[in-house]
Design an enzyme around this catalytic site. Sequence first.
Site, PDB file in Angstrom:
ATOM      1  N   GLU A  25       0.797  -1.334   0.021  1.00 25.18           N
ATOM      2  CA  GLU A  25       0.037   0.132   0.001  1.00 25.18           C
ATOM      3  C   GLU A  25       0.815   1.172   0.004  1.00 25.18           C
ATOM      4  O   GLU A  25       0.588   2.108  -0.694  1.00 25.18           O
ATOM      5  CB  GLU A  25      -0.948   0.078   1.236  1.00 25.18           C
ATOM      6  CG  GLU A  25      -2.128  -1.072   1.331  1.00 25.18           C
ATOM      7  CD  GLU A  25      -2.794  -0.893  -0.045  1.00 25.18           C
ATOM      8  OE1 GLU A  25      -3.217   0.297  -0.462  1.00 25.18           O
ATOM      9  OE2 GLU A  25      -3.452  -2.017  -0.605  1.00 25.18           O
ATOM     10  N   ASP A  40       4.126  -4.033  -5.692  1.00 25.80           N
ATOM     11  CA  ASP A  40       4.561  -5.498  -5.402  1.00 25.80           C
ATOM     12  C   ASP A  40       5.970  -5.381  -5.175  1.00 25.80           C
ATOM     13  O   ASP A  40       6.732  -5.654  -4.431  1.00 25.80           O
ATOM     14  CB  ASP A  40       4.194  -6.403  -6.391  1.00 25.80           C
ATOM     15  CG  ASP A  40       2.685  -7.117  -5.752  1.00 25.80           C
ATOM     16  OD1 ASP A  40       2.009  -6.480  -4.980  1.00 25.80           O
ATOM     17  OD2 ASP A  40       2.165  -7.888  -6.630  1.00 25.80           O
TER      18      ASP A  40
HETATM   19 ZN   LIG Z   1      -2.461  -2.479  -4.663  1.00 26.38          ZN
END
Ligand SMILES: [Zn+2]
Length: 416
Positions: free
Chosen positions: A278, A360
Amino acid sequence: MSTFSVLFLAALLIATGMRLWLATRHVQHIWAHRDAVPAAFADEISLEAHRKAADYSIAKTRLNIAAIVFDAALLLVLTFGGGLQAIDNLAASFFPGGIARGVLFVAILTVIMSVIELPFSLYRTFGIESRFGFNKMTLAMFFADLAKTSALSVVLGLPLLFTVLWLMAGMGELWWLYVWIVVVAFMLFMQFIAPTVIAPLFNKFSPMQDGEMKQRIENLISRCGFTSKGLFVMDGSKRSSHGNAYFTGFGNSKRIVFFDTLLSRLEIPEIEAVLAHELGHFRMRHVIKRLALMVVSTLLFFWLLGVLKDQAWFYQGLNVAYPATDAMALTLFFLVVPVFTFLFQPLLAMYSRKHEFEADEYAAQFTPARDLIRALVKLYKDNASTLTPDPLHSVFYDSHPPASTRIARLEQLART
Ligand SMILES: [Zn+2]
């Protein structure tokens, strides 16, 4: 029939046909892979959980198929069927002209559409979500939520609508520029008050308790170069057992929110990995980029409305009398444009998936990629998300990469 009528019908036919085709493919693909867990997940996900995910995804997609057909029919009834014209005539019988007529027109239409949508959302919550054990809402809560949402749209939406119609009527040729400024300001204002004023109307937000978890999360936040204004836990379990975490607001209202359902299922290192992902969205400027995209597309949208507003063919082609009110122009545009912009959908989805990969990658720099993989597998399993979406359906709609692609990418990162 005018050229524009034919063009609109053709676009509606193509968009609806493609939606139905993609949904049907999706159902068939999931069904065909229902009896075997993909090899990469065989250790963590049981055949039973895999079948549940398949049945859940199929049930949701089938409801979606019904909604696609229904929406297309509704659009035809409102335009060629004379629905919009009838509602406008009704509004005109109360107020012959001016902003009041426009506001009443939009109000009647909104009420009608909300009532029509209600069975779908009831079935989604109490049919599908309940059947698969996700729904925690009672009927009373459902209608309390509905009452709050309606009150909010009156309190916030009505003044906005008044302002927009007033600007359309009084600002001459460049009205669309003024409307754009007001709408963008309103959207930013909403983003600002959403976490602190609106979300608390629906859920309870408690500051995260001191302890090992909070300590480790705060360490991670400062390692990533952020200062945390607030770490909150939301009682998501009140409505649904689906788990999530999100970053919300900006400036002083910025906060990080964890669903209690997420915290109860993931281990601390996995929670750290999800948070790092996030934070990646923020650090990679995804939030700002999306905001900029929204601001620019809203400008295009209102500029085009400015061009179409005074074209008789635009109204007559959709079976509405010309000259029409500003509210009619606005509504017609809102209803019709998505039919033509449907083909941009895959571009938006691709843009979003690119951001997911980037977040990621960011997460893998600050937390072990293995932890994010474990967290994702748990989330896929707990949320009964399908591991075998139809590839084309995925390309078109999915904001997140398919599980197998995403995890394969993370495994590569884990090895380097
Ligand atoms: Zn995401």
